[in-house]
Design an enzyme around this catalytic site. Structure first.
Site, PDB file in Angstrom:
ATOM      1  CE  LYS A  82      46.965  34.010  29.174  1.00  0.00           C
ATOM      2  NZ  LYS A  82      46.741  32.743  29.904  1.00  0.00           N
ATOM      3  CB  SER A 157      42.996  33.020  31.118  1.00  0.00           C
ATOM      4  OG  SER A 157      44.273  32.398  31.147  1.00  0.00           O
ATOM      5  CB  SER A 181      44.561  29.269  30.675  1.00  0.00           C
ATOM      6  OG  SER A 181      43.580  29.697  31.569  1.00  0.00           O
TER       7      SER A 181
END
Ligand code: GLN
Length: 491
Positions: A82, A157, A181
Site C-alpha cells: 500500500k 482505503s 481499511s
C-alpha cells in the site's frame, strides 16, 4: 494443481513458497509473471508505481538464497505495498498530490521486514488520500475498480491492495487499517485480511493518518497466507515506534488447524440491526452455522455503544489527522505552490493545492474539535466514550472468546454512489470502527456472496493478542467452505 507458467497467479503464498523451495519455479519467473499481469491490468487502477528493475534484482537475490538453502518461509514470493508505506526504491505518495513523486530516504519497518525474508516488492498500491476513505475514490491519482464488478468500488482505503490480490496481480499485499481499511476492502473484494492488535506491527515509515489507530496488516487470499505474512511483519520496533509493543513475534501458522470445539463466539446484537442488508445478513448467518457445525457455540452479546463509534472515530481520527498533516507545509517535503507572496501565502496555497476535499474536510473538523472552547465538548467527550467502547468489549469477552459479525452493512457499492456524500461513507464504517477504537485485532474472511454476486466478508474480532485464534478460526472456515477460492470472472 499442476502449475504451468500461465497459472502461477492462481497459487497462494504458501503454495508458491513451496514451489520455490522445491525449485519447480524460480523467483525471477514468478516475479516476471506477476509484473506482466500487473502491467496488463492498468485499467483496474490498483497500482501507483512500479520499478521492474528493482523487483527483478530482488528476485535474483532470492534465487541465490534459495539455491544456497538460506530460506525463510516467504523467500521468493512477491508482495505489493500500500502506498502508505514509505520506500526508497519506489515513490511514496499516500495517494496524495501533496506527496507526488516523493521518495523516502528509508524503507518502512514492515517493508524492510518482508524484504529481509526475501520477498519481492512488485510495486506500490493505490489507496485513498492519506488513507481517508471507504471506497478508494479519494485517491488523488485514479480510481480503483472492483475486479468482481468494474462498476463498483473495491472498498477503501486499502482498495488497491484488495483489488490487486483479488485480480491475482500479486499473491499478497500490505494494508493499513485505521477504522476498517484492511477488513472492509478485503470483504468487498472477497479476500482475507487481518488487522493485528494495535502496536503489534511497527508504524515506523507508515505515513501517519491517526496515530492512535493506524495499524498495518496483511491481505491475501487465505488465512494460512495471512498467518505466514503476519508472523513476518509483527514484533517490537521500540527504537523507532513509541507505541510498538514489546512482545516478541509469533508463529501464527502453528495453531491454524487447532480444533474450535467449544469455542464461544459472541454475536453482538447491534451488528445485526436494521442497518444490515438482508443479503449480507444471510451470508454471515450461513458462515456462523458452519462454525456451529465445527463445534463452536454462538452466544448473544451486546456492544451497546456501537453507534457512537461513528462520531467518536470521526472526531478522534480527524483530530489526529489535523495534527499529523500539519507537517505538509511546502517546506520539508512534497508539493510546494509555484507563486506566492510571502511565507503564509506559500503555506496556504501549498495546502489548498496539495490536499483533496476529504482531507481538507478532516483537517477542518480536527482543528475545530481540538480548538479552545470546543476541546472539552468534542475531543475530550470522544476520548471518554472511546474508553467506554473498549470497556464494552472487555465485558463481552467475559461471555465469549471471539466476536463475529458482518464487516460492512452492504456489499461494495457503485462507483460514484456515495462520493458526494461523506456522511454516507462514514456510516458504512459502523462495524469496523469499534474494534479500531479499542485497539483490538480484527479480520475479514470470505463468507459468500450477496447482491450482484458480490463478495461478503465475515468479521472476527478477538481480545488483545488473539491473532492466532482469529487466524485459526478463519482457516477452519476456509477448510469447510470454498468462498476464498472463487475468483472474479475473466481473472
Ligand atoms: N473509512 C475510514 C475512514 O475514512 C477508515 C479508513 C482507514 O481505516 N484508513 O477514515
Amino acid at each position: 494443481m499442476s502449475i504451468t507458467s500461465s497459472n502461477l497467479h492462481d497459487l497462494t503464498v504458501a503454495h508458491l513458497a513451496y514451489k520455490l523451495r522445491n525449485k519447480d519455479v524460480s523467483a525471477v519467473e514468478v516475479t516476471q509473471h506477476f509484473l506482466a499481469r500487473s502491467h496488463a491490468a492498468e485499467h483496474l487502477g490498483a497500482y501507483l508505481a512500479f520499478n521492474d528493475e528493482f523487483s527483478l534484482s530482488q528476485a535474483k537475490a532470492a534465487d541465490v538464497r534459495i539455491a544456497a538453502g538460506d530460506l525463510s518461509p516467504l523467500t521468493g514470493v512477491p508482495i505489493a505495498h500500500k502506498d502508505i508505506f514509505v520506500t526508497k526504491d519506489f515513490p511514496s505518495t499516500a495517494g496524495a498530490k501533496m506527496l507526488g513523486g516523493f521518495y523516502s530516504s528509508f524503507d518502512s519497518t514492515v517493508v524492510n521486514k518482508f524484504a529481509g525474508e526475501g520477498m519481492i516488492s512488485l510495486g506500490k498500491l493505490n489507496c485513498d488520500e492519506f488513507a481517508m476513505g471507504s471506497g478508494n475514490e479519494n485517491s488523488a491519482y485514479k480510481k480503483v475498480l472492483n475486479p468482481w464488478d468494474m462498476s463498483r468500488i473495491p472498498g477503501g482505503s486499502s482498495g488497491g491492495s484488495a483489488a490487486a490480490v483479488a485480480a491475482r496481480l500479486t499473491p499478497a499485499a500490505t494494508g493499513t487499517d485505521t477504522g476498517g481499511s484492511i477488513r472492509q476492502p478485503a470483504a468487498f473484494c472477497g479476500i482475507t485480511g487481518i488487522k493485528p492488535t494495535y502496536g503489534r506491527a511497527s508504524r515506523y515509515g507508515m505515513i501517519a493518518f491517526a496515530s492512535s489507530l493506524d495499524q498495518a496488516g496483511p491481505m491475501a487470499r487465505t488465512a494460512e497466507d495471512c498467518a505466514l505474512l503476519l508472523s513476518a511483519m509483527c514484533g517490537p520496533d521500540l527504537d523507532r515506534d513509541s507505541t510498538s509493543l514489546d512482545v516478541p513475534a509469533e508463529d501464527y501458522t502453528r495453531s491454524l488447524n487447532d480444533s474450535i470445539e467449544g469455542l464461544r463466539i459472541g454475536i453482538p446484537k447491534e451488528f445485526f440491526g436494521d442497518g444490515l442488508s438482508a443479503d449480507v445478513r444471510a451470508a454471515v448467518d450461513a458462515a456462523l452455522k458452519e462454525y456451529e457445525k465445527l463445534g463452536a457455540k454462538l452466544v448473544p452479546i451486546s456492544l451497546p455503544r456501537t453507534e457512537l463509534s461513528i462520531p467518536v472515530y470521526y472526531i478522534v481520527a480527524a483530530a489526529e489527522a489535523s495534527s499529523n498533516l500539519s507537517r505538509f507545509d511546502g517546506v520539508k517535503f512534497g508539493h510546494r505552490a509555484q507563486n506566492y507572496t510571502d511565507l503564509n501565502d506559500m503555506y496556504k496555497k501549498t495546502r489548498a493545492e496539495g490536499f483533496g476535499d476529504e482531507v481538507k474536510r478532516r483537517i477542518m473538523i480536527g482543528t475545530y474539535v481540538l480548538s479552545h472552547g470546543y476541546y472539552d465538548a468534542y475531543y475530550l467527550q470522544a476520548q471518554k466514550i472511546r474508553r467506554m467502547i473498549a470497556d464494552d468489549f472487555q465485558q463481552a469477552f467475559q461471555l465469549c472468546d471471539v466476536i463475529a459479525g458482518p464487516v460492512a452493512p452492504t456489499v461494495a457499492w457503485k462507483l460514484g454512489e456515495k462520493s458526494s456524500d461523506p456522511v454516507a461513507n462514514y456510516l458504512a464504517d459502523i462495524f469496523t470502527l469499534p474494534a479500531s477504537l479499542a485497539g483490538l485485532p480484527g479480520m475479514s474472511v470470505p463468507a459468500g456472496f450477496g447482491e450482484g454476486n458480490m463478495p461478503v466478508g465475515l468479521q472476527l474480532i478477538g481480545n488483545y493478542f488473539s491473532e492466532a485464534k482469529l487466524l485459526n478460526m478463519a482457516h477452519r472456515l476456509q477448510q469447510a467452505t470454498d468462498f476464498h477460492t472463487q475468483k472474479p470472472e475473466g481473472i
